[in-house]
Structures are given as C-alpha cells and as structure tokens.
Design an enzyme around this catalytic site. Sequence first.
Site, PDB file in Angstrom:
ATOM      1  N   HIS A  71     -28.101  42.434  19.859  1.00  0.00           N
ATOM      2  CA  HIS A  71     -28.952  42.046  20.997  1.00  0.00           C
ATOM      3  C   HIS A  71     -28.742  43.361  21.349  1.00  0.00           C
ATOM      4  O   HIS A  71     -30.540  43.960  22.150  1.00  0.00           O
ATOM      5  CB  HIS A  71     -28.726  41.087  22.127  1.00  0.00           C
ATOM      6  CG  HIS A  71     -28.328  39.866  21.968  1.00  0.00           C
ATOM      7  ND1 HIS A  71     -29.380  39.190  22.390  1.00  0.00           N
ATOM      8  CD2 HIS A  71     -27.587  38.902  22.143  1.00  0.00           C
ATOM      9  CE1 HIS A  71     -29.543  37.492  22.283  1.00  0.00           C
ATOM     10  NE2 HIS A  71     -27.781  37.611  21.873  1.00  0.00           N
TER      11      HIS A  71
ATOM     12  N   HIS B  42     -23.171  40.095  16.991  1.00  0.00           N
ATOM     13  CA  HIS B  42     -24.493  39.470  17.553  1.00  0.00           C
ATOM     14  C   HIS B  42     -24.574  39.650  18.558  1.00  0.00           C
ATOM     15  O   HIS B  42     -25.582  40.113  18.873  1.00  0.00           O
ATOM     16  CB  HIS B  42     -22.903  38.181  17.828  1.00  0.00           C
ATOM     17  CG  HIS B  42     -24.354  37.140  18.344  1.00  0.00           C
ATOM     18  ND1 HIS B  42     -24.719  36.258  17.783  1.00  0.00           N
ATOM     19  CD2 HIS B  42     -24.769  37.662  20.242  1.00  0.00           C
ATOM     20  CE1 HIS B  42     -25.743  35.415  18.876  1.00  0.00           C
ATOM     21  NE2 HIS B  42     -25.643  35.978  20.356  1.00  0.00           N
ATOM     22  N   GLU B  43     -23.191  40.658  19.112  1.00  0.00           N
ATOM     23  CA  GLU B  43     -23.646  41.595  20.477  1.00  0.00           C
ATOM     24  C   GLU B  43     -24.430  42.125  20.121  1.00  0.00           C
ATOM     25  O   GLU B  43     -25.473  42.556  21.257  1.00  0.00           O
ATOM     26  CB  GLU B  43     -22.349  41.108  21.769  1.00  0.00           C
ATOM     27  CG  GLU B  43     -22.387  39.858  21.936  1.00  0.00           C
ATOM     28  CD  GLU B  43     -22.967  38.481  22.856  1.00  0.00           C
ATOM     29  OE1 GLU B  43     -24.045  39.073  23.133  1.00  0.00           O
ATOM     30  OE2 GLU B  43     -22.592  37.968  22.301  1.00  0.00           O
TER      31      GLU B  43
ATOM     32  N   CYS C   7     -26.696  30.968  20.532  1.00  0.00           N
ATOM     33  CA  CYS C   7     -26.515  32.099  20.743  1.00  0.00           C
ATOM     34  C   CYS C   7     -27.126  31.247  22.505  1.00  0.00           C
ATOM     35  O   CYS C   7     -27.340  30.777  23.044  1.00  0.00           O
ATOM     36  CB  CYS C   7     -27.796  32.930  21.059  1.00  0.00           C
ATOM     37  SG  CYS C   7     -28.363  34.175  22.004  1.00  0.00           S
TER      38      CYS C   7
END
Length: 190
Positions: free
Chosen positions: A144, A140-141, A96
Amino acid sequence: MPVRSILQLGDPRLREVARQVEDPSAPEVAALVSDLADTLAHWRSTTGYGRGIAAPQLGAPQRIIFLKLPGSQPWPLVNPEITGRSAEQIVVWDACLSFLSIFMQVERYREISVRYQDLAGQHHHIDAGDGNNLAELLQHEIDHLDGILALDRIIDIKSVCTREEFEKRYRAGSPYAPDPTVLTVKNQEV
C-alpha cells in the site's frame, strides 16, 4: 480519535507512493496512528475482517502501517522497509479493506525481513514467517505504501471471488478465519 473513511478501489490516491515520515515522534503521527487504530477496530468489529491498515488508505500518503493481530498488542510501524526475502514463495488468499467485496489468491514470499521505526523514532528489525501469517500481512500493507494493491498480484484471475463466496468456501482455512475469542465476547454482550 475518529473512525475515518477508507479510500475505495478506483480512488487514484491508493496508487500514490507514500512519503517517508521525517519525525516519527511528531504529534500528528501519533494522531494518525490513533485514527488508523480506531478505523481498523471499527472495521474488524463490523465486518469481522481487518488485521492491518496503511495510512494511504485513509488518504494520508505517509509510510505508516498499523497492525492488530488477534491476541497481540497493537503495532504501529513507521517507515517500514522490506530488507530481505526468502527464495520460497507461497500462494495465499488476500483481501483489502479498500475492496472488501473481492477476494483473490496472490503470491507472497514465505519469509521476509523488515526494518522500521516505532513512534519514538527507534529503529527495529523483524524476521517474519508464516506464523500468524505475518509475512504476507506485512507485504500487503507495505505494498500500500508503494501504491500497489493486492489486485496487482493476482496469480490467476479465476481465483477472484466475492466475499460471500469466499466465506462459504474458503474462510475457515484462511488467515481471515473468525477469532473465537471475539465471537465469544460478542455472544456474551448480546
């Protein structure tokens, strides 16, 4: 637009749940997407890493992510939501921009479906698999946006390693392998 600082591990804003974007066509959304694009391009050019970035990483708690995969057009996604997941999961290397010195193995769904809006507010749907490692990147994004970091998904603490060790042992076979076209361009400029 300017390159902005990326929040780093330990900043409590990385753990906040981002809010829905009411008007994806608003000028402030376009400005934020431009900042995301410039910041990601800067990190990619200076570190060789960076395929995506989420607005919360810039301290903007909005449901916006920006992807730039090698050989593909820039891709902003507003209000992305995972609407389906495959039964099969895979183990992948993850890192990241908010803690680029640490790499780890995490478990992700092999395939996902995502609904999102573009900057005009139009709704879209994509089925993502492991081609271009798109499914794991989207997960992953989108994590966030929900205050979840890759560290929360480590499958085995023994897989955690430094960036230097990752580059020496694992990078060539990962989604972070250097893009030969970028390296060629850099070599020509020198």
